[in-house]
Design a protein around this motif. Structure first.
Motif, mmCIF file in Angstrom:
data_model
loop_
_atom_site.group_PDB
_atom_site.id
_atom_site.type_symbol
_atom_site.label_atom_id
_atom_site.label_comp_id
_atom_site.label_asym_id
_atom_site.label_seq_id
_atom_site.Cartn_x
_atom_site.Cartn_y
_atom_site.Cartn_z
ATOM 1 N N LYS A 282 0.628 -1.087 0.058
ATOM 2 C CA LYS A 282 0.052 0.089 0.029
ATOM 3 C C LYS A 282 0.507 1.515 0.378
ATOM 4 O O LYS A 282 2.032 1.519 0.181
ATOM 5 C CB LYS A 282 -0.776 -0.140 1.273
ATOM 6 N N GLN B 62 4.173 0.998 1.807
ATOM 7 C CA GLN B 62 4.424 0.041 2.657
ATOM 8 C C GLN B 62 4.160 -1.467 2.313
ATOM 9 O O GLN B 62 2.979 -1.395 1.606
ATOM 10 C CB GLN B 62 3.198 0.665 3.988
ATOM 11 N N ASP C 165 3.762 -4.755 3.549
ATOM 12 C CA ASP C 165 2.771 -5.562 5.644
ATOM 13 C C ASP C 165 2.354 -6.925 4.745
ATOM 14 O O ASP C 165 2.527 -7.898 3.709
ATOM 15 C CB ASP C 165 1.689 -5.235 5.447
ATOM 16 N N ASP D 232 1.814 -10.777 6.982
ATOM 17 C CA ASP D 232 0.858 -11.453 7.807
ATOM 18 C C ASP D 232 1.311 -12.777 7.870
ATOM 19 O O ASP D 232 1.340 -13.266 6.729
ATOM 20 C CB ASP D 232 -0.683 -11.031 8.140
ATOM 21 N N ASP E 26 -2.541 -15.103 12.698
ATOM 22 C CA ASP E 26 -2.915 -14.076 13.573
ATOM 23 C C ASP E 26 -1.688 -13.160 15.267
ATOM 24 O O ASP E 26 -2.113 -12.063 14.858
ATOM 25 C CB ASP E 26 -3.957 -14.562 14.586
ATOM 26 N N HIS F 167 3.714 -10.365 12.511
ATOM 27 C CA HIS F 167 3.054 -9.405 10.916
ATOM 28 C C HIS F 167 4.909 -8.479 11.580
ATOM 29 O O HIS F 167 4.850 -8.473 11.995
ATOM 30 C CB HIS F 167 2.152 -7.921 12.041
ATOM 31 N N GLN G 211 8.442 0.503 5.748
ATOM 32 C CA GLN G 211 7.769 1.552 4.633
ATOM 33 C C GLN G 211 9.045 2.664 4.548
ATOM 34 O O GLN G 211 9.600 2.512 5.128
ATOM 35 C CB GLN G 211 6.758 3.000 5.982
ATOM 36 N N TRP H 117 9.366 2.648 9.367
ATOM 37 C CA TRP H 117 9.636 2.101 9.515
ATOM 38 C C TRP H 117 10.063 0.435 9.168
ATOM 39 O O TRP H 117 9.798 0.280 7.524
ATOM 40 C CB TRP H 117 7.606 1.424 9.524
ATOM 41 N N TYR I 82 9.755 -3.348 11.155
ATOM 42 C CA TYR I 82 9.815 -4.389 12.465
ATOM 43 C C TYR I 82 8.331 -5.645 12.486
ATOM 44 O O TYR I 82 8.032 -5.651 10.938
ATOM 45 C CB TYR I 82 8.733 -2.979 13.141
ATOM 46 N N ARG J 188 6.177 -7.511 14.967
ATOM 47 C CA ARG J 188 5.381 -7.315 15.760
ATOM 48 C C ARG J 188 4.613 -8.718 15.732
ATOM 49 O O ARG J 188 4.238 -9.324 14.900
ATOM 50 C CB ARG J 188 4.015 -6.550 15.165
ATOM 51 N N ARG K 259 1.950 -10.532 18.451
ATOM 52 C CA ARG K 259 0.503 -10.274 18.897
ATOM 53 C C ARG K 259 0.145 -11.549 19.947
ATOM 54 O O ARG K 259 -1.151 -12.183 19.142
ATOM 55 C CB ARG K 259 -0.716 -10.077 17.931
ATOM 56 N N PRO L 235 -5.040 -11.041 21.722
ATOM 57 C CA PRO L 235 -5.788 -9.717 21.012
ATOM 58 C C PRO L 235 -5.855 -8.354 20.875
ATOM 59 O O PRO L 235 -5.421 -7.391 20.293
ATOM 60 C CB PRO L 235 -7.082 -9.926 20.755
ATOM 61 N N ASP M 59 0.440 -5.887 21.755
ATOM 62 C CA ASP M 59 0.999 -5.983 20.674
ATOM 63 C C ASP M 59 2.761 -5.499 21.083
ATOM 64 O O ASP M 59 3.042 -4.875 22.211
ATOM 65 C CB ASP M 59 0.952 -4.928 19.844
ATOM 66 N N ARG N 104 6.705 -5.097 19.225
ATOM 67 C CA ARG N 104 7.410 -4.730 17.761
ATOM 68 C C ARG N 104 8.614 -4.459 18.523
ATOM 69 O O ARG N 104 8.973 -3.980 19.511
ATOM 70 C CB ARG N 104 6.243 -3.560 17.204
#
Lengths: 410, 136
Positions: free
Chosen positions: A29, A71, A73, A75, A78, A81, A85, A102, A104, A106, A108, A111, A114, A116
């Motif tokens: 994106k 950027q 991303d 995944d 769940d 990540h 960027q 950015w 990094y 991440r 999780r 839920p 986070d 990072r």
């Protein structure tokens, strides 16, 4: 720089191992902004923030505000990540390394938690980690008095954010720490490679149309500006003979070990039709070229269909007693010039600025917004550090600034 | 706007253009229903779980119903929703809900994922999914 490379290597390795375990979902994106900005004077140049060197003047320019970000991303299920960027923007620092905002990994585990690790956006104030994403805010640029003084866009380290349901809303508590390396334009040379250690946190509460934020960051400088030549000259026996007072200020050019603390609060409201936002901050600084100060802004806006009209008031004041710089015993022109340079570097870094802006954002099409903004600035004596100043000489007391541009997402 | 009685054909058209939106979940989801605020919190990424603490997977769609859904749920336009998500996405906090093309794809995804939550035209809802909220 070695620790950065090691950290990035570990991250790449971790991402590669995750990718083997499960094929990642990939998304690319981006965002961009093109802005023409100009003023009614050639005596001072408008820059978006302290990271920039060349400001816009009477004939206008695209450099201060235009930028383009990409950027990527990834995944991995769940819990994992990875994000990268990179934002092309105008500044004298390294175009590849400094624009990587950015990178990094991440994790999780739950839920509402986070963690990072890697290169992260500099989250000192409300907008500071998305200053580049113009589409995400109504103004043509983040309030100048508030955001113009932050040259850092990222740091290498870690952050942890935990979300709690509190009442009808959500409370997010975040702590972070790491090392920031950024390049800023410096007096008498091209750039100053600034390194600092930082630690901080923020508390954000969101409920319905309201949002409140408290933030604190502590930084400690780890590098000195490239002024060794100047300091050596102050210690030079020949200079000391004709200007004995000069050496008294030589220690004022030390930056390493000095501490800057940022404390801020913010409050925002947006019900879809009316929007309001204010932020206030106090910056406590021992850094000689970055005096302590306070700043704030208040913005009100009204959205009617695709059009948002807004007004913005901003104020920034530094609190600093001028460092007395004595005169040479004999008015030798070269020495007087040197003395004035020393004086300008030590004392020409205050900020005393107020502004009012009126602007419009027109959401022309999904993910394309046109913006126009007029600003009137009042600039105090020795208070134009946020601008590209004439090194010696006077600055205007008032400046009108116009900006037109487009923000987009893709 | 509609002070004068409309002819029956126009009435039909206007009701078709403004159909109710049903917020749906997997049949194995034990919840009886959700409030508008709870659905908003899930679709705006403020929470990543249902009120019973189970992981929630919001499913968005690309059809014109998307604009209707957000307007009714949040009172905001798609531009405002996109601007909101731009802040969250480009600061590495979260990604916006996964988007599928239309009602049929939403239904398929919801049937296959126990934690999924989506929205469709109310007339498309059947016994294979659980309706959690109707947005009139």
């Amino acid at each position: 720089m070695k620790s950065d490379t090691t950290l990035m290597g570990c991250l790449l390795l971790a991402v590669a191992q995750l990718a083997q375990a499960e094929p990642p979902r990939l998304s690319l994106k981006g965002f961009g902004t093109a802005v023409a900005v100009g003023s009614n004077t050639d005596r001072i140049g408008f820059r978006r923030d302290l990271s920039q060197e060349v400001g816009a003047r009477r004939h206008g320019g695209f450099d201060p505000d235009s930028r383009f970000g990409l950027q990527l991303d990834l995944d991995f299920g769940d819990a994992w990540h990875a994000g990268i960027q990179w934002v092309a923007r105008s500044h004298p620092g390294d175009f590849v390394e400094q624009n990587l905002d950015w990178a990094y990994l991440r994790w999780r585990p739950r839920p509402d938690l986070d963690v990072r690790l890697g290169r992260l956006g500099f989250d000192v104030f409300w907008l500071s980690d998305y200053r580049n994403v113009g589409y995400a805010y109504p103004w043509i640029r983040p309030p100048h008095e508030f955001y113009g003084g932050i040259p850092a866009y990222h740091f290498d380290g870690a952050d942890i954010a935990k979300k709690f349901g509190v009442g009808d809303g959500f409370l997010t508590v975040k702590v972070f720490g790491g090392r920031a390396f950024y390049q800023v334009p410096a007096a008498l040379s091209q750039t100053f490679d600034s390194v600092s250690l930082l630690a901080g946190g923020s508390i954000v509460y969101e409920q319905g149309d309201w949002r409140a934020r408290l933030g604190y960051v502590h930084t400690e400088a780890q590098s000195d500006p490239p002024l060794q030549g100047l300091v050596a000259a102050l210690h030079d026996p020949r200079v000391r003979l004709l200007w004995p007072g000069g050496v008294a200020v030589a220690d004022r050019f030390r930056v390493r070990g000095t501490v800057v603390q940022y404390s801020s609060l913010g409050l925002g409201y947006d019900d879809g039709s009316w929007l309001a936002q204010l932020e206030a901050a106090y910056i406590d600084s021992n850094l000689p070229f970055y005096p302590s100060g306070a700043n704030g802004y208040l913005s009100l806006g009204r959205r009617v269909g695709p059009v948002t009209l807004y007004t913005l008031l901003g104020i920034a004041e530094t609190f600093k007693d001028p460092v007395p710089v004595s005169q040479p015993l004999l008015p030798v022109p070269a020495l007087v010039g040197f003395r004035d340079t020393v004086d300008a570097i030590l004392n020409g870094n205050g900020i005393d600025q107020k502004s009012i802006s009126l602007g419009v954002r027109w959401d022309l099409h999904e993910n394309i917004a046109l913006k126009a903004q007029w600003s009137h600035y009042w600039l105090g004596q020795n208070g134009t550090q946020l601008w590209q100043e004439p090194f010696l000489g006077s600055t205007p007391r008032e400046v009108d600034l116009w900006s037109v541009g487009v923000d987009f997402l893709f | 706007m509609n002070w004068k009685p409309l002819p029956p054909v126009l009435l039909l058209l206007s009701s078709a253009a403004a159909a109710d939106v049903a917020v749906i979940a997997n049949v194995r989801n034990p919840l009886d229903g959700l409030t508008g605020k709870q659905v908003q919190d899930i679709f705006l990424g403020r929470t990543r779980s249902f009120p019973n603490d189970r992981f929630a997977l919001p499913i968005d769609q690309s059809s014109p119903l998307r604009s209707e859904f957000y307007q009714r749920l949040t009172g905001r336009s798609l531009e405002q929703i996109n601007a909101y998500w731009a802040r969250i996405l480009f600061t590495g906090q979260a990604s916006p809900p996964l988007r599928v093309p239309d009602d049929a794809a939403v239904l398929r995804t919801i049937r296959e994922n126990e934690g999924a939550i989506g929205y469709i035209d109310k007339s498309q809802a059947d016994g294979s999914v659980r309706v959690l909220l109707i947005l009139p």
